[in-house]
Motif scaffolding. Structure first.
Motif, PDB file in Angstrom:
ATOM      1  N   PHE A  90     -12.309   5.886  13.864  1.00 49.83           N
ATOM      2  CA  PHE A  90     -11.167   6.351  13.063  1.00 49.83           C
ATOM      3  C   PHE A  90     -11.615   7.220  11.895  1.00 49.83           C
ATOM      4  CE2 PHE A  90      -9.792   2.132  14.731  1.00 49.83           C
ATOM      5  CZ  PHE A  90      -8.773   2.588  15.549  1.00 49.83           C
ATOM      6  N   ASP A  91     -10.737   8.167  11.515  1.00 49.18           N
ATOM      7  CA  ASP A  91     -10.995   8.976  10.324  1.00 49.18           C
ATOM      8  C   ASP A  91     -10.827   8.134   9.071  1.00 49.18           C
ATOM      9  OD1 ASP A  91     -11.401  11.251  11.843  1.00 49.18           O
ATOM     10  OD2 ASP A  91      -9.330  11.941  11.648  1.00 49.18           O
ATOM     11  N   LYS A  92      -9.854   7.199   9.117  1.00 45.35           N
ATOM     12  CA  LYS A  92      -9.624   6.325   7.974  1.00 45.35           C
ATOM     13  C   LYS A  92      -9.225   4.941   8.463  1.00 45.35           C
ATOM     14  CE  LYS A  92      -4.902   7.984   7.279  1.00 45.35           C
ATOM     15  NZ  LYS A  92      -3.954   8.574   6.349  1.00 45.35           N
ATOM     16  N   ILE A  93      -9.559   3.944   7.640  1.00 51.83           N
ATOM     17  CA  ILE A  93      -9.187   2.563   7.936  1.00 51.83           C
ATOM     18  C   ILE A  93      -8.509   1.965   6.708  1.00 51.83           C
ATOM     19  CG2 ILE A  93     -10.956   2.196   9.712  1.00 51.83           C
ATOM     20  CD1 ILE A  93     -12.608   0.677   7.552  1.00 51.83           C
ATOM     21  N   TYR A  94      -7.815   0.861   6.940  1.00 53.29           N
ATOM     22  CA  TYR A  94      -7.062   0.166   5.901  1.00 53.29           C
ATOM     23  C   TYR A  94      -7.716  -1.191   5.681  1.00 53.29           C
ATOM     24  CZ  TYR A  94      -3.514   3.694   6.962  1.00 53.29           C
ATOM     25  OH  TYR A  94      -2.842   4.888   7.148  1.00 53.29           O
ATOM     26  N   ILE A  95      -8.095  -1.471   4.424  1.00 50.50           N
ATOM     27  CA  ILE A  95      -8.715  -2.752   4.079  1.00 50.50           C
ATOM     28  C   ILE A  95      -8.042  -3.305   2.824  1.00 50.50           C
ATOM     29  CG2 ILE A  95     -10.958  -2.179   5.111  1.00 50.50           C
ATOM     30  CD1 ILE A  95     -11.961  -1.605   2.201  1.00 50.50           C
ATOM     31  N   SER A  96      -8.313  -4.545   2.510  1.00 51.44           N
ATOM     32  CA  SER A  96      -7.743  -5.136   1.298  1.00 51.44           C
ATOM     33  C   SER A  96      -8.221  -4.373   0.070  1.00 51.44           C
ATOM     34  CB  SER A  96      -8.161  -6.603   1.172  1.00 51.44           C
ATOM     35  OG  SER A  96      -7.751  -7.100  -0.098  1.00 51.44           O
ATOM     36  N   GLY A  97      -7.298  -4.204  -0.859  1.00 53.09           N
ATOM     37  CA  GLY A  97      -7.621  -3.509  -2.103  1.00 53.09           C
ATOM     38  C   GLY A  97      -8.193  -4.401  -3.178  1.00 53.09           C
ATOM     39  N   ARG A 121      -6.731  -7.440  -4.150  1.00 54.79           N
ATOM     40  CA  ARG A 121      -5.712  -8.374  -4.646  1.00 54.79           C
ATOM     41  C   ARG A 121      -4.558  -8.354  -3.647  1.00 54.79           C
ATOM     42  NH1 ARG A 121      -4.661  -4.351  -8.730  1.00 54.79           N
ATOM     43  NH2 ARG A 121      -2.811  -3.203  -8.100  1.00 54.79           N
ATOM     44  N   ILE A 122      -3.782  -9.407  -3.660  1.00 53.98           N
ATOM     45  CA  ILE A 122      -2.610  -9.461  -2.801  1.00 53.98           C
ATOM     46  C   ILE A 122      -1.655  -8.376  -3.285  1.00 53.98           C
ATOM     47  CG2 ILE A 122      -0.617 -10.866  -2.143  1.00 53.98           C
ATOM     48  CD1 ILE A 122      -2.469 -13.327  -2.368  1.00 53.98           C
ATOM     49  N   GLY A 123      -1.162  -7.564  -2.359  1.00 56.09           N
ATOM     50  CA  GLY A 123      -0.252  -6.485  -2.720  1.00 56.09           C
ATOM     51  C   GLY A 123      -0.925  -5.130  -2.852  1.00 56.09           C
ATOM     52  N   ALA A 124      -2.211  -5.046  -2.480  1.00 59.12           N
ATOM     53  CA  ALA A 124      -2.928  -3.774  -2.574  1.00 59.12           C
ATOM     54  C   ALA A 124      -3.772  -3.542  -1.325  1.00 59.12           C
ATOM     55  CB  ALA A 124      -3.822  -3.748  -3.811  1.00 59.12           C
ATOM     56  N   THR A 125      -3.652  -2.354  -0.756  1.00 59.28           N
ATOM     57  CA  THR A 125      -4.440  -1.947   0.404  1.00 59.28           C
ATOM     58  C   THR A 125      -5.156  -0.655   0.061  1.00 59.28           C
ATOM     59  OG1 THR A 125      -2.928  -2.967   1.993  1.00 59.28           O
ATOM     60  CG2 THR A 125      -4.287  -1.168   2.813  1.00 59.28           C
ATOM     61  N   ILE A 126      -6.421  -0.553   0.452  1.00 59.43           N
ATOM     62  CA  ILE A 126      -7.204   0.664   0.248  1.00 59.43           C
ATOM     63  C   ILE A 126      -7.345   1.373   1.594  1.00 59.43           C
ATOM     64  CG2 ILE A 126      -9.544   1.538  -0.187  1.00 59.43           C
ATOM     65  CD1 ILE A 126      -9.792  -0.522  -2.421  1.00 59.43           C
ATOM     66  N   VAL A 127      -7.150   2.681   1.565  1.00 56.72           N
ATOM     67  CA  VAL A 127      -7.336   3.518   2.745  1.00 56.72           C
ATOM     68  C   VAL A 127      -8.543   4.409   2.449  1.00 56.72           C
ATOM     69  CG1 VAL A 127      -6.245   5.149   4.326  1.00 56.72           C
ATOM     70  CG2 VAL A 127      -4.810   3.581   2.986  1.00 56.72           C
ATOM     71  N   LEU A 128      -9.557   4.345   3.331  1.00 48.44           N
ATOM     72  CA  LEU A 128     -10.754   5.144   3.129  1.00 48.44           C
ATOM     73  C   LEU A 128     -11.427   5.416   4.467  1.00 48.44           C
ATOM     74  CD1 LEU A 128     -13.676   2.982   1.661  1.00 48.44           C
ATOM     75  CD2 LEU A 128     -11.801   2.086   2.980  1.00 48.44           C
ATOM     76  N   SER A 129     -12.406   6.277   4.463  1.00 48.39           N
ATOM     77  CA  SER A 129     -13.120   6.547   5.708  1.00 48.39           C
ATOM     78  C   SER A 129     -14.088   5.395   5.972  1.00 48.39           C
ATOM     79  CB  SER A 129     -13.873   7.873   5.632  1.00 48.39           C
ATOM     80  OG  SER A 129     -15.123   7.711   5.003  1.00 48.39           O
ATOM     81  N   PRO A 130     -14.245   5.012   7.242  1.00 45.68           N
ATOM     82  CA  PRO A 130     -15.189   3.935   7.548  1.00 45.68           C
ATOM     83  C   PRO A 130     -16.618   4.308   7.144  1.00 45.68           C
ATOM     84  CG  PRO A 130     -14.300   4.893   9.573  1.00 45.68           C
ATOM     85  CD  PRO A 130     -13.553   5.496   8.438  1.00 45.68           C
ATOM     86  N   ALA A 131     -16.960   5.593   7.223  1.00 48.67           N
ATOM     87  CA  ALA A 131     -18.302   6.026   6.817  1.00 48.67           C
ATOM     88  C   ALA A 131     -18.530   5.748   5.334  1.00 48.67           C
ATOM     89  CB  ALA A 131     -18.493   7.505   7.122  1.00 48.67           C
ATOM     90  N   ASP A 132     -17.485   5.948   4.508  1.00 46.68           N
ATOM     91  CA  ASP A 132     -17.615   5.667   3.075  1.00 46.68           C
ATOM     92  C   ASP A 132     -17.751   4.164   2.830  1.00 46.68           C
ATOM     93  OD1 ASP A 132     -17.628   8.298   2.168  1.00 46.68           O
ATOM     94  OD2 ASP A 132     -15.450   8.359   1.883  1.00 46.68           O
ATOM     95  N   LEU A 133     -17.017   3.349   3.584  1.00 48.36           N
ATOM     96  CA  LEU A 133     -17.147   1.890   3.441  1.00 48.36           C
ATOM     97  C   LEU A 133     -18.580   1.463   3.775  1.00 48.36           C
ATOM     98  CD1 LEU A 133     -15.987  -0.941   2.956  1.00 48.36           C
ATOM     99  CD2 LEU A 133     -15.307  -0.973   5.372  1.00 48.36           C
ATOM    100  N   ILE A 134     -19.118   2.004   4.849  1.00 46.07           N
ATOM    101  CA  ILE A 134     -20.491   1.695   5.264  1.00 46.07           C
ATOM    102  C   ILE A 134     -21.480   2.111   4.168  1.00 46.07           C
ATOM    103  CG2 ILE A 134     -22.326   2.340   6.902  1.00 46.07           C
ATOM    104  CD1 ILE A 134     -20.319   0.493   8.227  1.00 46.07           C
TER     105      ILE A 134
END
Length: 158
Positions: free
Chosen positions: A124-131, A133-146
């Motif tokens: 994927f170009d981007k993935i969704y992970i917990s931000g 805290r409850i009520g927050a989601t972060i969208v970023l590239s999986p390469a950046d997460l790695i």
């Protein structure tokens, strides 16, 4: 966005100069990833949950897997180089990670634990992970997460 809305996960991305999007949603208590995706409109296939486990050695590990799947304990142990791994008890999540159940991000924990991301994230170009805290989601590239977490891709589900 004001400073008061930043989580440790967001601060870690900011320090690393990583581009991300933050999605906020109304939620007072823990809900699972499938419900979070429905609330935010995030594609289920691109949404990942964070699991914290303890190996036989006593070391902690972080596994980031698709929200609709279950971790394969043998595969997770193999990825971590452990004989076995098990989920940490819910009551220990905050003490170990600094986050609460349902708001646990693979970014910005009290300590950076060895992290493994399910191999499908790489497609994927981007993935969704917990931000963070409850009520927050972060969208970023999986390469950046790695890059930011020092994680490795692995087969982690059944």
């Amino acid at each position: 966005m004001g400073k008061e809305t930043k989580t440790n996960a967001m601060r870690m991305l900011d320090r690393s100069k990583v581009a991300y999007e933050m999605i906020q949603y109304e939620c007072d208590a823990f809900i699972d990833g499938l419900h979070t995706a429905a609330l935010t409109g995030a594609p289920v296939a691109q949404s990942f949950k964070t699991l914290v486990m303890k190996g036989k050695s006593g070391a902690h590990y972080v596994f980031v897997i698709p929200i609709g799947e279950e971790v394969d304990l043998k595969a997770a142990a193999k990825a971590a180089g452990e004989k076995s791994v098990e989920m940490i008890p819910v009551k220990e999540i905050t003490a170990v990670t600094g986050y609460v159940r349902g708001g646990c991000s693979p970014l910005g924990m009290k300590k950076q634990f060895p992290t493994f991301v399910h191999e499908t994230a790489a497609s994927f170009d981007k993935i969704y992970i917990s931000g963070g805290r409850i009520g927050a989601t972060i969208v970023l590239s999986p390469a950046d997460l790695i890059k930011v977490t020092g994680a490795s891709y692995a087969a982690l589900t059944r």
